[in-house]
Design a protein around this motif. Structure first.
Motif, short mmCIF file in Angstrom:
data_model
loop_
_atom_site.label_atom_id
_atom_site.label_comp_id
_atom_site.label_asym_id
_atom_site.label_seq_id
_atom_site.Cartn_x
_atom_site.Cartn_y
_atom_site.Cartn_z
N LEU A 268 0.84 -1.21 0.00
CA LEU A 268 0.00 0.00 0.00
C LEU A 268 0.87 1.26 0.00
CD1 LEU A 268 -2.83 -1.10 2.47
CD2 LEU A 268 -3.08 -0.67 0.01
N ILE A 269 1.99 1.21 0.70
CA ILE A 269 2.94 2.33 0.68
C ILE A 269 3.55 2.48 -0.71
CG2 ILE A 269 5.19 3.12 1.52
CD1 ILE A 269 4.46 1.89 4.25
N ASP A 270 3.97 1.37 -1.29
CA ASP A 270 4.64 1.42 -2.59
C ASP A 270 3.73 1.96 -3.69
OD1 ASP A 270 6.95 0.42 -1.46
OD2 ASP A 270 6.66 -1.64 -2.18
N THR A 271 2.44 1.70 -3.59
CA THR A 271 1.51 2.09 -4.65
C THR A 271 0.73 3.37 -4.34
OG1 THR A 271 -0.21 0.67 -3.68
CG2 THR A 271 1.17 -0.28 -5.43
N ALA A 272 0.98 3.98 -3.19
CA ALA A 272 0.26 5.21 -2.82
C ALA A 272 0.56 6.33 -3.81
CB ALA A 272 0.64 5.63 -1.40
N GLY A 273 -0.41 7.21 -4.04
CA GLY A 273 -0.24 8.31 -4.97
C GLY A 273 0.60 9.43 -4.37
N ARG A 274 1.75 9.71 -4.98
CA ARG A 274 2.66 10.77 -4.51
C ARG A 274 3.62 11.13 -5.63
NH1 ARG A 274 4.20 6.12 -1.85
NH2 ARG A 274 5.97 5.10 -2.88
N SER A 275 4.26 12.28 -5.49
CA SER A 275 5.27 12.68 -6.46
C SER A 275 6.63 12.89 -5.79
CB SER A 275 4.86 13.99 -7.15
OG SER A 275 4.84 15.04 -6.22
N TRP A 276 6.68 12.75 -4.48
CA TRP A 276 7.92 12.95 -3.74
C TRP A 276 8.58 11.60 -3.45
CZ3 TRP A 276 3.02 14.21 -2.21
CH2 TRP A 276 2.43 13.38 -1.26
N ALA A 277 9.78 11.66 -2.94
CA ALA A 277 10.52 10.44 -2.60
C ALA A 277 9.81 9.67 -1.50
CB ALA A 277 11.94 10.79 -2.17
N LYS A 278 9.77 8.37 -1.63
CA LYS A 278 9.07 7.55 -0.65
C LYS A 278 9.64 7.69 0.75
CE LYS A 278 9.47 3.03 -0.69
NZ LYS A 278 9.33 1.61 -1.08
N ASP A 279 10.94 7.98 0.85
CA ASP A 279 11.56 8.10 2.17
C ASP A 279 11.46 9.51 2.74
OD1 ASP A 279 13.30 9.30 0.43
OD2 ASP A 279 15.09 8.27 1.17
N GLU A 280 10.66 10.38 2.10
CA GLU A 280 10.43 11.72 2.61
C GLU A 280 8.93 11.99 2.66
OE1 GLU A 280 12.56 14.53 0.27
OE2 GLU A 280 14.52 13.66 0.71
N PRO A 281 8.19 11.29 3.49
CA PRO A 281 6.73 11.41 3.50
C PRO A 281 6.24 12.80 3.88
CG PRO A 281 7.48 10.01 5.30
CD PRO A 281 8.67 10.28 4.45
N SER A 282 5.07 13.14 3.37
CA SER A 282 4.47 14.45 3.55
C SER A 282 3.77 14.56 4.91
CB SER A 282 3.44 14.68 2.43
OG SER A 282 2.49 15.66 2.78
N THR A 283 3.80 15.75 5.48
CA THR A 283 3.09 15.96 6.75
C THR A 283 1.59 16.08 6.55
OG1 THR A 283 3.56 18.33 6.55
CG2 THR A 283 5.04 17.04 7.94
N TYR A 284 1.15 16.22 5.31
CA TYR A 284 -0.28 16.26 5.01
C TYR A 284 -0.78 14.90 4.52
CZ TYR A 284 -0.16 21.37 5.17
OH TYR A 284 -0.03 22.67 5.57
N LEU A 285 0.04 14.24 3.68
CA LEU A 285 -0.41 13.04 2.98
C LEU A 285 0.39 11.79 3.32
CD1 LEU A 285 -0.79 14.77 -0.48
CD2 LEU A 285 -2.67 13.92 0.89
N GLY A 286 1.40 11.91 4.15
CA GLY A 286 2.21 10.76 4.48
C GLY A 286 2.90 10.18 3.26
N TYR A 287 2.69 8.90 3.03
CA TYR A 287 3.28 8.23 1.87
C TYR A 287 2.42 8.40 0.63
CZ TYR A 287 6.53 6.35 5.21
OH TYR A 287 7.49 6.24 6.18
N GLY A 288 1.29 9.09 0.78
CA GLY A 288 0.45 9.36 -0.37
C GLY A 288 -0.98 8.91 -0.18
N ILE A 289 -1.74 9.01 -1.25
CA ILE A 289 -3.16 8.64 -1.24
C ILE A 289 -3.30 7.14 -1.44
CG2 ILE A 289 -5.37 9.02 -2.40
CD1 ILE A 289 -4.25 11.79 -3.19
#
Length: 391
Positions: A268-289
């Protein structure tokens, strides 16, 4: 808020308002998985097993007697709403769950802010419910509640559940950009979930925090108006987002029953929607949608090591530590009680666009681009802001 809709008479209205099912590609998802064979513990305000959407979906007989008080009685509709978002069948005009083949094991726990202290004392402490779920054959534990107060017994119970191979999702809270993440989402092994709207934009009420791991739909979600169970209302909050994250895990685990919690979470982490590096999660979206469809359609997806914690940095474990070796922790009475979260849906902090690799017409989300970029989606413009975890 919003207009109440009577369930039988307005079936089409209720289910047409479940915008997130189309956005997540539910019709395609259900060709692969409905969550069949997976049990989800809903630790909340109880679950009314008599609603049309939950008939046959609630396994009340599997709740241990010691923690079964009022398990299928819900005075405000919150826990029932969460259960329907996960596993509702949609029968009789009710809400259809994202994982309608899954089953619900209900727990009614103490809640902060209740005027009826005697009633609260009769209910199960959250820590006790978590331990009971850990000792059962449920795979996913849904905790759509939050509290600003830490509770060592609850934290120990979550660590114990992790040692038993359970995957736990918790509401991050509705404090907005200036709020603080609340418990149990802060604890190690609890996966924190934030809320987003139908445009893929994180809701203003959703707490900005280092403890956000995923974002899921949490704005204008149908839920019961109250404990009378006569009307649905629009609801907003990280509570429904958490329920949809739990349902997503159930979908994946159903297709891959031999996977561990680590492997389900990792995919679920690997496939989450994001444009940033996986090892730098967002404070709003975490690893993504969260996008369970992307896991389900990939026949060659690599779940990674079975016993390695994919959130080792956040959980304070070693990258090579076998998390199933976590020692069992003795039970202790809970000292704090959760309050169910709520929130308003004004404002936003980031945006998302259609999944470019969907295969079919279903819409899923991918977070786009750099800070201050603007996207045009369906004719509307959305500001994009890439917020990252603090160092």
């Amino acid at each position: 808020m919003s207009v109440g809709l009577a369930p039988g008479a307005a079936a089409q209205d209720i289910q047409s308002r479940q915008w997130y099912l189309k956005a997540m590609g539910a019709d395609e998802i259900w060709k692969y998985s409905t969550g069949k064979g997976v049990k989800v513990a809903v630790i909340d305000s109880g679950v009314n097993s008599a609603t049309s959407s939950l008939k046959g979906q609630v396994l009340a007989d599997q709740v241990p007697t010691s923690v079964s008080y009022m398990a299928t009685e819900d005075k405000d509709g919150h826990g029932t709403g969460m259960a329907e978002l996960i596993a509702g069948t949609g029968s009789g005009g009710g809400v259809r769950g994202l994982a309608p083949g899954a089953k619900i094991v209900p727990f009614h726990v103490q809640s902060a802010g209740s005027a009826d202290a005697k009633y609260q004392l009769k209910l199960t402490a959250p820590a006790e419910a978590i331990r009971a779920a850990a000792d059962s054959d449920v795979k996913v534990i849904n905790m759509s509640f939050s509290s600003p107060y830490p509770d060592s017994a609850e934290e120990d119970a979550i660590k114990y559940a992790a040692s038993k191979g359970k995957l736990m999702f918790a509401a991050i809270g509705n404090g907005g950009a200036k709020g603080k993440a609340e418990y149990p989402a802060v604890y190690p092994y609890a996966v924190g979930v934030s809320a987003m709207d139908k445009s893929g934009t994180v809701a203003k009420f959703s707490t900005k925090s280092n403890y956000v791991d995923f974002a899921a739909p949490g704005v204008h979600i149908p839920g019961w108006c109250d404990g009378k169970f006569t009307q649905y209302c629009d609801t907003d909050g990280t509570s429904p987002a958490t329920a949809l994250a739990s349902a997503s895990a159930a979908l994946v685990w159903s297709v891959h029953p031999d996977w561990t919690a680590n492997q389900v979470l990792r995919t679920l982490i690997d496939t989450a929607g994001r444009s940033w590096a996986k090892d730098e999660p967002s404070t709003y979206l975490g690893y993504g949608i969260i996008r369970p469809r992307r896991v389900l359609i990939d026949k060659n997806i690599d779940p990674g090591p079975a016993n390695r914690d994919p959130l080792y940095a956040e959980n304070g474990t070693d990258a090579d530590e076998d998390v199933t070796a976590t020692p069992s922790l003795s039970a202790a009475p809970a000292s704090g009680h959760p309050s169910k979260d709520a929130g308003s849906s004004s404002g936003a902090t980031s945006a998302a666009a259609k999944d470019s690799g969907s295969g079919g017409n279903s819409q899923t989300w991918v977070i786009i681009g750099a800070a201050a970029a603007v996207l045009l989606i369906g004719g509307a413009g959305f500001a994009v802001l890439r917020a990252r975890r603090n160092a």
